[in-house]
Design an enzyme around this catalytic site. Structure first.
Site, PDB file in Angstrom:
ATOM      1  N   HIS A  99       0.843  -1.215   0.000  1.00  0.00           N
ATOM      2  CA  HIS A  99       0.000   0.000   0.000  1.00  0.00           C
ATOM      3  C   HIS A  99       0.877   1.263   0.000  1.00  0.00           C
ATOM      4  CE1 HIS A  99      -3.326  -2.732   1.083  1.00  0.00           C
ATOM      5  NE2 HIS A  99      -2.437  -3.276   1.902  1.00  0.00           N
ATOM      6  N   SER A 146      16.755  19.926 -14.534  1.00  0.00           N
ATOM      7  CA  SER A 146      15.652  20.876 -14.663  1.00  0.00           C
ATOM      8  C   SER A 146      16.198  22.190 -15.200  1.00  0.00           C
ATOM      9  CB  SER A 146      14.977  21.108 -13.300  1.00  0.00           C
ATOM     10  OG  SER A 146      14.108  22.229 -13.343  1.00  0.00           O
TER      11      SER A 146
END
Length: 482
Positions: free
Chosen positions: A155, A285
């Site tokens: 999960h 970036s």
């Protein structure tokens, strides 16, 4: 007009290998048609049809389609609106002695369908060793890190510890499934051969004056020349498009596997536990100079997403064919078949590069383990308390209360997990205080992971990779220029 003035697929301009692009190039396609016409004429002559030696010699000498022949074919196609007949006439101009013998008894699908089967077989033969190389990379990685504990996640919440190598084995197993499925699709491929306009073989029966045995011999010769074991026993005008769907189901599942693996790598990169290779001059970036974005894994995920969804096209093409054939299969197959293999090729090149250079950060992994290990150690504390005659239920409640207090420190105060320190200060746990520190070795919590890795990688995986030994011995890691 420059090539910059018209659209080109990024699969060919940025991602796929030259070898794969060559298989699906216009010259390879048209030249393979010519080779099929040569094989047909050779086989027909061998079986007694009056085809002159000069005709076959001229055909053999002009198998590779020249730029001039393409220009001639374009002119014929503008006139006939039929690409195969355009190339029949262009071939006839290059081999005038054969002009009246090219395509004898055949329908267009003799060249188009047989060529597509040849291309798919060659493309499968190209991607299989590349997939084996990725598996080999991960096999070596898994064995190297078979003993290194790391948090398991269910999960996407911290769960019982595994090892870095065990997680890699999860990826390997899924890729092994793809390898087996693609091998099966490759091994099941057959040839269409020479079957006539509706699969009745009527034209060839007429050519051979009713001797059906010669049609059988014709197709045996064609299969041998093309490198196929046999023809599909039933054809219509085409080979059944179920064949394309079977191949697509195997190849396109690789896209889902690759996307899943790289999603894991991207999450691990966020955790700073494992990263893909990052070049010295690479920019993560344009705005944030410090960033190390997992751009290769993101690219693979995107390409995998596209590949995994292509079977829907192949399904629709197959299920909407009417009777012996409708032409609505043509335009979409011209796109889907090459695109499927260019995508698979692009994915495997990038995945080879990533899996061969994964960077592991053990100290970060240990820091994350230390945040969760106190919770995991509580099960062992419960067991040790029971040996001192303490109620398991009473111990469970004491640990529950302290665990929530420690969790509040982590979540609300941003502090470190101090559960074990709390246990050491609580009189209830005094019988096991001296044993608690010995419970903090992460390797006590990885179960059978090292053996699982060794057994799998040195057993089933090694056995499968042995088939690709020659290719793997010569293989170099794919280098990405973008």
């Amino acid at each position: 007009m420059s090539s910059y003035d018209k659209y080109q697929t990024p699969l060919s301009t940025r991602y796929a290998s030259q070898e794969m692009m060559t298989i699906f190039s216009a010259r390879e396609r048209a030249s393979t048609w010519r080779q099929l016409w040569v094989w047909l004429a050779e086989a027909e002559k061998e079986l007694g049809l009056p085809i002159p030696d000069e005709a076959i010699e001229q055909m053999r000498a002009n198998v590779v389609v020249s730029d001039k022949a393409f220009a001639v074919a374009r002119e014929y196609e503008a006139k006939f609106r039929h690409d195969v007949m355009a190339h029949v006439h262009a071939f006839g101009e290059d081999a005038p002695a054969a002009a009246g013998h090219i395509h004898l008894g055949a329908t267009s699908c003799y060249v188009t369908d047989n060529a597509d089967l040849i291309f798919q077989k060659r493309a499968l033969d190209l991607i299989l060793p590349k997939l084996a190389k990725v598996i080999k990379n991960l096999q070596e990685f898994a064995l190297k890190y078979k003993d290194m504990p790391t948090l398991g996640f269910t999960h996407y919440q911290p769960a019982q510890l595994i090892t870095v190598g065990k997680r890699a084995c999860q990826w390997i197993q899924e890729l092994m499934m793809d390898l087996e499925d693609i091998e099966t699709a490759r091994d099941r491929l057959r040839f269409r051969g020479a079957q006539g306009t509706t699969g009745s073989q009527a034209t060839f029966l007429e050519l051979f004056k009713g001797d059906a045995s010669k049609i059988t011999q014709l197709n045996e010769i064609l299969c041998k020349k093309a490198g196929f074991p046999s023809c599909y026993p039933i054809s219509t005008q085409t080979y059944t498009r179920k064949v394309d769907l079977r191949v697509a189901n195997a190849v396109c599942a690789l896209g889902a596997t690759a996307a899943r693996i790289c999603s894991d790598i991207r999450h691990l990169a966020n955790l700073k536990e494992i990263e893909e290779p990052f070049e010295k001059t690479q920019i993560g970036s344009s705005a944030m100079a410090y960033k190390r974005n997992p751009m290769r894994s993101e690219r693979i995920t995107a390409l995998g997403r596209k590949l995994a969804r292509l079977p829907a096209d192949f399904t629709a093409t197959f299920e909407t064919q009417w009777f012996e054939r409708t032409l609505d299969d043509s335009a979409i197959r011209r796109m889907d078949i090459p695109e499927m293999f260019l995508l698979a090729d692009s994915i495997l090149l990038a995945l080879d590069n990533v899996t061969n250079g994964l960077v592991v950060y053990p100290n970060v992994i240990r820091a994350h383990i230390d945040q969760e290990l106190p919770f995991m150690a509580t099960e062992s504390i419960l067991m040790k308390l029971s040996t001192h005659g303490i109620s398991r239920q009473d111990a469970h409640e004491e640990i529950r209360v302290l665990s929530h207090q420690a969790s509040d420190v982590v979540k609300q105060q941003g502090g470190k997990n101090d559960l074990l320190e709390r246990i050491k200060r609580t009189e209830f746990f005094k019988p096991v205080w001296d044993e608690i520190d010995n419970l903090l070795d992460p390797k006590l919590f990885i179960g059978n992971c090292p053996k699982i890795v060794e057994d799998y990688c040195n057993g089933e995986v090694a056995e499968k990779l042995a088939k690709y030994k020659d290719a793997l011995d010569k293989a170099e890691t794919a280098q990405l220029s973008i």
